[in-house]
Enzyme design. Sequence first.
Site, short mmCIF file in Angstrom:
data_model
loop_
_atom_site.label_atom_id
_atom_site.label_comp_id
_atom_site.label_asym_id
_atom_site.label_seq_id
_atom_site.Cartn_x
_atom_site.Cartn_y
_atom_site.Cartn_z
N LYS A 77 -0.48 4.81 4.67
CA LYS A 77 -1.27 3.81 5.40
C LYS A 77 -0.67 3.57 6.79
CE LYS A 77 -3.58 -0.66 4.98
NZ LYS A 77 -4.84 -0.10 5.49
N HIS A 96 0.84 -1.20 0.00
CA HIS A 96 0.00 0.00 0.00
C HIS A 96 0.87 1.25 0.00
CE1 HIS A 96 -3.17 -2.79 1.37
NE2 HIS A 96 -4.01 -1.91 0.88
N1 LIG Z 1 -12.54 -1.53 3.62
C1 LIG Z 1 -12.10 -0.97 2.49
O1 LIG Z 1 -12.52 -1.31 1.36
C2 LIG Z 1 -11.12 0.15 2.60
C3 LIG Z 1 -10.68 0.53 3.83
N2 LIG Z 1 -9.86 1.60 3.97
C4 LIG Z 1 -9.58 2.00 5.34
O2 LIG Z 1 -10.32 3.20 5.59
C5 LIG Z 1 -9.61 3.97 6.57
C6 LIG Z 1 -9.41 5.38 6.04
O3 LIG Z 1 -8.55 5.34 4.93
P1 LIG Z 1 -8.17 6.68 4.14
O4 LIG Z 1 -9.40 7.36 3.63
O5 LIG Z 1 -7.11 6.31 3.19
O6 LIG Z 1 -7.54 7.55 5.34
P2 LIG Z 1 -7.52 9.12 5.52
O7 LIG Z 1 -6.57 9.39 6.65
O8 LIG Z 1 -7.31 9.80 4.21
O9 LIG Z 1 -9.01 9.47 5.98
C7 LIG Z 1 -9.52 9.26 7.28
C8 LIG Z 1 -10.39 10.45 7.60
O10 LIG Z 1 -11.07 10.23 8.83
C9 LIG Z 1 -10.95 11.42 9.58
N3 LIG Z 1 -11.19 11.20 11.00
C10 LIG Z 1 -10.32 10.88 11.97
N4 LIG Z 1 -10.95 10.81 13.17
C11 LIG Z 1 -12.26 11.10 12.92
C12 LIG Z 1 -13.42 11.23 13.73
N5 LIG Z 1 -13.36 11.03 15.05
N6 LIG Z 1 -14.60 11.55 13.16
C13 LIG Z 1 -14.68 11.76 11.83
N7 LIG Z 1 -13.61 11.69 11.00
C14 LIG Z 1 -12.43 11.35 11.55
C15 LIG Z 1 -9.54 11.92 9.27
O11 LIG Z 1 -9.37 13.27 9.66
P3 LIG Z 1 -7.87 13.83 9.89
O12 LIG Z 1 -7.07 13.49 8.68
O13 LIG Z 1 -8.10 15.28 10.07
O14 LIG Z 1 -7.34 13.12 11.11
C16 LIG Z 1 -9.56 11.73 7.76
O15 LIG Z 1 -10.20 12.81 7.10
C17 LIG Z 1 -8.33 3.20 6.88
O16 LIG Z 1 -8.54 2.40 8.02
C18 LIG Z 1 -8.16 2.32 5.64
O17 LIG Z 1 -7.39 1.17 5.88
C19 LIG Z 1 -9.39 2.29 2.90
C20 LIG Z 1 -9.75 1.93 1.65
C21 LIG Z 1 -10.66 0.84 1.38
O1 LIG Z 2 -5.61 2.02 3.64
C1 LIG Z 2 -5.88 1.75 2.45
O2 LIG Z 2 -5.58 2.52 1.52
C2 LIG Z 2 -6.61 0.52 2.16
N1 LIG Z 2 -7.05 -0.16 3.16
C3 LIG Z 2 -7.78 -1.36 3.11
C4 LIG Z 2 -6.99 -2.46 3.78
O3 LIG Z 2 -6.43 -2.24 4.86
O4 LIG Z 2 -6.96 -3.56 3.23
C5 LIG Z 2 -8.31 -1.69 1.75
C6 LIG Z 2 -7.46 -1.26 0.60
O5 LIG Z 2 -6.50 -2.21 0.33
C7 LIG Z 2 -6.90 0.13 0.76
#
Ligand SMILES: NC(=O)C1=CN([C@@H]2O[C@H](COP(=O)(O)OP(=O)(O)OC[C@H]3O[C@@H](n4cnc5c(N)ncnc54)[C@H](OP(=O)(O)O)[C@@H]3O)[C@@H](O)[C@H]2O)C=CC1
Ligand SMILES: O=C(O)C1=N[C@H](C(=O)O)C[C@H](O)C1
Length: 269
Positions: free
Chosen positions: A160, A156
């Site tokens: 991450k 990734h």
């Molecule tokens: N299941 C799936 O298919 C996928 C899962 N993921 C997972 O999703 C999660 C987020 O990934 P990603 O978007 O890349 O990460 P980012 O860090 O870009 O986004 C996370 C967001 O959540 C915000 N946040 C943090 N705390 C809070 C809160 N208490 N209330 C509301 N918002 C909050 C952060 O704010 P700030 O930055 O200001 O702290 C940020 O804007 C990770 O755990 C990732 O592994 C990602 C892609 C696909």
């Molecule tokens: O953090 C990410 O970007 C992603 N998180 C998920 C994971 O932990 O598997 C899904 C995806 O691979 C992207």
Amino acid sequence: MSDVKIAVAGAGGRMGAAVIRAAQIAGASVHSAFDRHGSAAIGKDAGTLAGTDALGVAVVDDIATALAGADAIIDFTVPSASVMLARHAAEHGLIHICGTTGFTPGESDEIAAAARAGARIVKSGNFSLGVNLLAGLVRQAAKALPGFDIEILEMHHNRKVDAPSGTALLLGQAAAEGRAVALDDVSVRVRDGHTGPREPGTIGFATLRGGTVVGEHSVILAGDREMITLSHRADDRAIFANGAVRAALWAADKPAGLYDMADVLGLKD
Ligand SMILES: NC(=O)C1=CN([C@@H]2O[C@H](COP(=O)(O)OP(=O)(O)OC[C@H]3O[C@@H](n4cnc5c(N)ncnc54)[C@H](OP(=O)(O)O)[C@@H]3O)[C@@H](O)[C@H]2O)C=CC1
Ligand SMILES: O=C(O)C1=N[C@H](C(=O)O)C[C@H](O)C1
């Protein structure tokens, strides 16, 4: 437009923006958008922030305001926020699409408890169609090849924060199910130094981080003079966001409970 009113958590994040775009394309209703107190996203228009048409929905930091009148939360944030959102979903009978990864076992238990207490939760380490299909193939291969060593490799982007990825654990779980063993009993998540020979029956994990890689996963089944590799590569976060929006619409007529993406895709029949 669907009548499921969606609240987007973590609207200022990579996945929050992708969810807003996916909801607009699917004709789903973005009811509200929220982020952490102090986030640079607060006060901005959610659509503009996501790089699409303005939605007339300002990103707020007050969760109660954001969730008032919402039917579903789409949540890709951090584990502590997801646990709190699951509790809120239980109290108000909401749909909670939980894509966050990196939970401790205790946090996962709390989310499962919220589903028993009235929330409709769809939780998955990966919301893409391809990975959920791959999980079925991994389960089948692990069962058919009991003597093969299984290793799961993931890469990734360099932002991450959790490892192994939620997807790697999902695929490991599928392999363990194929072998009828508990993943916790057989997983090897770190190797360093003089490890000794590989323990038969274990499932190993290896993690790479770098650049802007959206997500790459390989499940390697290594046998005697032959090797199978089952792989998935995500090229765009839209594949996860589309799955999450689909899950929110799917959950609209489901009873409270804990579901996963294989339920949504009908892969368990
Ligand atoms: N299941 C799936 O298919 C996928 C899962 N993921 C997972 O999703 C999660 C987020 O990934 P990603 O978007 O890349 O990460 P980012 O860090 O870009 O986004 C996370 C967001 O959540 C915000 N946040 C943090 N705390 C809070 C809160 N208490 N209330 C509301 N918002 C909050 C952060 O704010 P700030 O930055 O200001 O702290 C940020 O804007 C990770 O755990 C990732 O592994 C990602 C892609 C696909
Ligand atoms: O953090 C990410 O970007 C992603 N998180 C998920 C994971 O932990 O598997 C899904 C995806 O691979 C992207």
